[in-house]
Design an enzyme around this catalytic site. Sequence first.
Site, PDB file in Angstrom:
ATOM      1  CG  ASN A  17       3.632  12.891  21.034  1.00 18.15           C
ATOM      2  OD1 ASN A  17       2.716  13.220  20.271  1.00 18.15           O
ATOM      3  ND2 ASN A  17       4.749  13.574  21.142  1.00 18.15           N
TER       4      ASN A  17
ATOM      5  CG  HIS B  95       6.501 -28.041 -11.545  1.00 19.06           C
ATOM      6  ND1 HIS B  95       7.540 -27.145 -11.559  1.00 19.06           N
ATOM      7  CD2 HIS B  95       6.964 -29.135 -10.884  1.00 19.06           C
ATOM      8  CE1 HIS B  95       8.601 -27.677 -10.961  1.00 19.06           C
ATOM      9  NE2 HIS B  95       8.268 -28.894 -10.522  1.00 19.06           N
TER      10      HIS B  95
ATOM     11  CB  SER C 256     -22.682 -13.929 -16.099  1.00 16.54           C
ATOM     12  OG  SER C 256     -22.770 -13.140 -17.271  1.00 16.54           O
TER      13      SER C 256
ATOM     14  CE  LYS D 183     -18.688 -16.782 -16.333  1.00 14.33           C
ATOM     15  NZ  LYS D 183     -17.477 -16.492 -17.021  1.00 14.33           N
TER      16      LYS D 183
ATOM     17  CG  ASN E  45     -18.740 -15.726 -12.728  1.00 10.18           C
ATOM     18  OD1 ASN E  45     -18.291 -16.637 -13.419  1.00 10.18           O
ATOM     19  ND2 ASN E  45     -19.344 -14.678 -13.231  1.00 10.18           N
TER      20      ASN E  45
ATOM     21  CD  GLU F 166     -13.396 -14.357  -9.623  1.00 11.60           C
ATOM     22  OE1 GLU F 166     -12.963 -13.720 -10.593  1.00 11.60           O
ATOM     23  OE2 GLU F 166     -14.585 -14.693  -9.518  1.00 11.60           O
TER      24      GLU F 166
ATOM     25  CE1 TYR G 257       2.709  10.840  16.737  1.00 11.65           C
ATOM     26  CE2 TYR G 257       3.097  13.171  16.348  1.00 11.65           C
ATOM     27  CZ  TYR G 257       2.301  12.048  16.206  1.00 11.65           C
ATOM     28  OH  TYR G 257       1.124  12.117  15.522  1.00 11.65           O
TER      29      TYR G 257
ATOM     30  CE  LYS H 191      -3.891   7.047  15.256  1.00 12.15           C
ATOM     31  NZ  LYS H 191      -2.652   7.632  14.675  1.00 12.15           N
TER      32      LYS H 191
HETATM   33  N1  ARG Z   1      -3.629  12.271  16.001  1.00  9.27           N
HETATM   34  C1  ARG Z   1      -2.285  12.064  16.362  1.00  9.27           C
HETATM   35  C2  ARG Z   1      -1.781  10.729  15.814  1.00  9.27           C
HETATM   36  O1  ARG Z   1      -2.559   9.939  15.476  1.00  9.27           O
HETATM   37  C3  ARG Z   1      -2.141  12.062  17.855  1.00  9.27           C
HETATM   38  C4  ARG Z   1      -0.796  12.444  18.334  1.00  9.27           C
HETATM   39  C5  ARG Z   1      -0.570  13.898  18.074  1.00  9.27           C
HETATM   40  N2  ARG Z   1       0.661  14.341  18.627  1.00  9.27           N
HETATM   41  C6  ARG Z   1       1.220  15.483  18.280  1.00  9.27           C
HETATM   42  N3  ARG Z   1       2.352  15.766  18.821  1.00  9.27           N
HETATM   43  N4  ARG Z   1       0.679  16.283  17.405  1.00  9.27           N
HETATM   44  O2  ARG Z   1      -0.595  10.485  15.708  1.00  9.27           O
END
Ligand code: ARG
Length: 457
Positions: free
Chosen positions: A107, A153, A274, A280, A282, A287, A314, A322
Amino acid sequence: MWGGRFADSPDAIMEEINASIDFDQKLAAYDIAGSLAHVAMLGETGILSKDDAAKIAEALGRIRGEIEKGDFTYSRKLEDIHMNVEARLADLIGPAAGRLHTARSRNDQVAVDFRLYVRATIEALDGQIAALQLALAEKALTFAGAVMPGFTHLQSAQPVTLGHHLLAYVEMLGRDRGRFRDARARLNESPLGAAALAGTSFPIDRFATAKALGFDRPTANSLDSVSDRDFVIETLSAAALCAVHLSRFAEEIVLWATPQFGFLRLSDKFSTGSSIMPQKRNPDAAELVRGKSGRVIGALTGLLVVLKGLPLAYSKDMQEDKEGTFDALQTLSLCLAATKGMVGDFVPDLARMKAAAGAGYATATDLADYLVRELGLPFREAHHVTGRLVGLAAERGIGLEALSLTEIKTVEPRLTDQVFAVLGVENSVASRTSYGGTAPANVAEQAQAWLDRLKTP
Ligand code: ARG
């Protein structure tokens, strides 16, 4: 890792939903850095023997080499980056590897890794934003006096200069950098040693590991340390706002590159053709910059939603922090690079911009101001007189400057042929000398000031 309590192995689906190694391997270098700081501290404080600490550190260095060379085999069975590294450590040095995790939990480990990743990424993004500012400021200096229509506008409002318009984005990007800088300053505390949630009974030195990892200090509350993802959210908010700025600019590039506007031509390098329509060109890059801002905003929203119902400390939900973050920050980096590329080689059509600047009665405000200045009319009355002149010209389908003096005098007899100077777009922009205004001299000065600032680190 927890075989003591378990008789059966996990279901394949359990493994699939649980494993984060497919994406958190991106944290490998930071994970090793965190472990190196931790083990050095364990050795210094005598929690581990110097011998074990040295053995572990050496093997971690070797693993880092394997990862850098691409020789490391990641396994889903080992769930995440932390356990993958630790298992390899055990391959290399046997049971002593098991001592690394003393006074630590995944953690606090993942919290450290992620802070280190976000910190490094902010630094890289700052460099990229500065590079884009530089490209914009250089173009702004070149086109400080290039007249173009300013819109409100999306209707012709008053003439401005292209340099002035580009510098507006330099300002926005400057604020973006400030927000990233703020986020970096606030995140720079080390959660390492918070352990699972409550701290540890081992006599660890959190100040030493914080210092070794370049943090300003350790975090003050162990519960907060492992449950806090504010630093990611702040960074994603800065990223989302920056992406929105790039998206607004991209939208303008898309408009300006249309044959109808015709204000600029994107280089071949940043246009596509295109497969069916030979004419074209583009603006796909623009975009996509506009479109990809959605992903960055999505990552911010996604993480806010993940966290909003989580009790301390946690929960595994937090592993969902992530992928969106990696994607968002990588996407922003790509958008910055693409925008810089487009800015570097777009070619404005100055004649068309200038012609468009005069269309739509864009100098009407200049005429009203002139009536105030020269004839002493109250602004509201000047507005009215000008409106009648615009009406007259519009009825005949011509510009204000194409009205004859006789026609003008039918509306306001005191006007002389001096009035025609006021109706030119060059005069209009040149007169906007108030601080921050669009007068070419002001714009050149601001562009130069930005260039000086950007070139002195
Ligand atoms: N892979 C976990 C995460 O990204 C790591 C922490 C895991 N902790 C746990 N108590 N299972 O959060």
